[in-house]
Design an enzyme around this catalytic site. Structure first.
Site, PDB file in Angstrom:
ATOM      1  N   LYS A   1      28.243   8.056  -0.337  1.00 56.28           N
ATOM      2  CA  LYS A   1      26.988   7.581  -0.921  1.00 56.28           C
ATOM      3  C   LYS A   1      26.258   8.721  -1.642  1.00 56.28           C
ATOM      4  O   LYS A   1      26.068   8.653  -2.837  1.00 56.28           O
ATOM      5  CB  LYS A   1      26.092   6.963   0.147  1.00 56.28           C
TER       6      LYS A   1
ATOM      7  N   TRP B   1      25.516  -1.293  10.877  1.00 54.38           N
ATOM      8  CA  TRP B   1      26.138   0.000  11.195  1.00 54.38           C
ATOM      9  C   TRP B   1      25.751   0.468  12.591  1.00 54.38           C
ATOM     10  O   TRP B   1      26.594   0.996  13.328  1.00 54.38           O
ATOM     11  CB  TRP B   1      25.786   1.052  10.137  1.00 54.38           C
TER      12      TRP B   1
ATOM     13  N   ASP C   1      23.096   8.687  12.169  1.00 54.02           N
ATOM     14  CA  ASP C   1      24.010   8.303  11.104  1.00 54.02           C
ATOM     15  C   ASP C   1      23.184   8.287   9.819  1.00 54.02           C
ATOM     16  O   ASP C   1      22.374   7.392   9.602  1.00 54.02           O
ATOM     17  CB  ASP C   1      24.586   6.912  11.408  1.00 54.02           C
TER      18      ASP C   1
HETATM   19  C1  LIG Z   1      28.697   3.251   4.516  1.00 55.04           C
HETATM   20  C2  LIG Z   1      28.152   3.448   5.866  1.00 55.04           C
HETATM   21  C3  LIG Z   1      28.976   3.647   6.982  1.00 55.04           C
HETATM   22  C4  LIG Z   1      30.480   3.555   6.913  1.00 55.04           C
HETATM   23  O1  LIG Z   1      31.062   4.651   6.357  1.00 55.04           O
HETATM   24  P1  LIG Z   1      32.667   4.783   6.309  1.00 55.04           P
HETATM   25  O2  LIG Z   1      32.853   6.109   5.681  1.00 55.04           O
HETATM   26  O3  LIG Z   1      33.165   3.638   5.470  1.00 55.04           O
HETATM   27  O4  LIG Z   1      33.170   4.697   7.691  1.00 55.04           O
HETATM   28  C5  LIG Z   1      28.368   3.903   8.202  1.00 55.04           C
HETATM   29  N1  LIG Z   1      27.033   3.961   8.329  1.00 55.04           N
HETATM   30  C6  LIG Z   1      26.211   3.753   7.270  1.00 55.04           C
HETATM   31  C7  LIG Z   1      24.735   3.842   7.460  1.00 55.04           C
HETATM   32  C8  LIG Z   1      26.745   3.492   6.023  1.00 55.04           C
HETATM   33  O5  LIG Z   1      25.926   3.291   4.971  1.00 55.04           O
END
Ligand SMILES: *Cc1c(COP(=O)(O)O)cnc(C)c1O
Length: 357
Positions: A193, A100, A169
């Protein structure tokens, strides 16, 4: 048989939240229709939005000088929006701790210089680089990190204080523990999540950063469009926001982030204890101080045994435990909504399997 859903994302939501959504699905508060059928300008939805924002502020401790907005396109859209809006010096610092982070770096390169201040690629992303080794630069517009690495199973145990705004993030560990929001310039997370259904990102951004946005950015990609219109410039993902609102109420009902962190610590400790006391039968490749309490990755002695164990887990109602295709093995995603009983059942199946195989 009760199913426990260990998927990495979209992930399970608290059963109380699902039941409440079901109860209100056809008839939201006596209006005769579902909340997703209400106008986003109606007082009913306005109320959902305002209450959800207020609850996020309360639960996560968001100071007044931060805005809270919802933006479609998930966390991945933020990888591009951040440099587009905030890279006013033409460069930013990044800590590369996995897939990511790398995707965020890739998008930033479209808008300027993405400097790698630290990385753990040299050891297959099995650790979080020590803050004292980071090579931060004075003229960087911001410092970007990934607080929990969903695929590799690593997590920041704490956060550095940086001179330039820290942007995190937090898609896979937001609101899993108390954090000091004031240490960050911006925090963002794909909702699927710990917060609700997929398709939108929660963005918490310090007000002075919003003002950086250059004029020539498309309206829908500007943070100010969202902050100035309370996420209502166009039709927002109303159902997703409503679901996040229910999750916030659930969080308050279980005692907020202090209690949630205790539960998450207990769940993670159960799993790591079984792994560490298995004489190497189960192996977690991550350095101990970087272990994730959200995504516990582990391997068995062979891929055949991993396949066999996954099959046995499935037969016992334990789903979503296959590791990410890029790393293999198994991964137990134990976000806020996973009850302790799910983890207890998993560790008991791990112990049984090890005895018999
Ligand atoms: C799941 C995830 C993403 C991607 O999220 P989307 O909503 O599918 O764009 C980005 N960063 C992390 C750390 C993630 O776990």
């Amino acid at each position: 048989m009760q199913v426990f859903n260990f998927n990495a994302g979209p992930a399970m939501l608290p059963v109380e939240v699902m039941k409440r959504a079901q109860q209100e699905f056809l008839d939201y508060k006596g209006t005769g229709c579902g909340i997703f059928e209400h106008s986003h300008r109606a007082s009913s939805f306005q109320n959902v939005l305002d209450t959800t924002n207020a609850n996020i502020r309360e639960v996560f401790g968001v100071p007044e000088n931060y805005d809270i907005v919802y933006i479609q396109g998930g966390a991945s859209m933020q990888f591009a929006m951040i440099p587009m809006n905030l890279m006013n010096t033409g460069a930013a610092d990044f800590v590369d701790t996995g897939t990511w982070s790398s995707k965020a770096i890739k998008e930033a390169k479209l808008f300027g210089e993405a400097r790698i201040a630290a990385q753990s690629k040299d050891d297959k992303y099995t650790y979080i680089p020590k803050f004292e080794d980071w090579k931060l630069t004075d003229d960087a517009s911001y410092v970007h990190i990934t607080s929990n690495n969903t695929i590799y199973g690593t997590q920041y145990a704490s956060f550095p204080k940086t001179k330039n705004p820290l942007i995190a993030d937090m898609s896979s560990d937001i609101m899993s523990r108390p954090v000091n929001v004031a240490d960050f310039g911006m925090i963002y997370a794909g909702a699927q999540k710990n917060l609700g259904p997929s398709g939108l990102a929660l963005v918490i951004i310090r007000k002075d950063l919003v003002e950086r946005t250059p004029a020539n950015i498309p309206t829908m990609l500007k943070y100010s469009t969202y902050t100035e219109n309370n996420s209502l410039y166009n039709t927002p993902p109303t159902f997703g926001i409503y679901m996040i609102g229910l999750v916030m109420e659930w969080m308050k009902s279980v005692g907020g982030l202090v209690e949630i962190e205790k539960m998450n610590n207990a769940k993670a400790a159960l799993l790591y204890d079984v792994i560490d006391n298995s004489d190497g039968y189960f192996r977690n490749p991550v350095q101990k101080d970087s272990r994730s309490k959200m995504n516990v990755v582990f391997r068995l002695p062979s891929e055949e045994l991993e396949a066999k164990f996954l099959k046995m887990l499935g037969e016992n109602g334990m789903i979503g435990l296959k590791g990410h295709r890029s790393v293999g093995g198994l991964r137990a995603s134990i976000y806020n909504a996973m009850p302790l009983e799910g983890v207890e059942k998993l560790v008991s199946l791990m112990n049984d399997f090890r005895k018999n195989n």
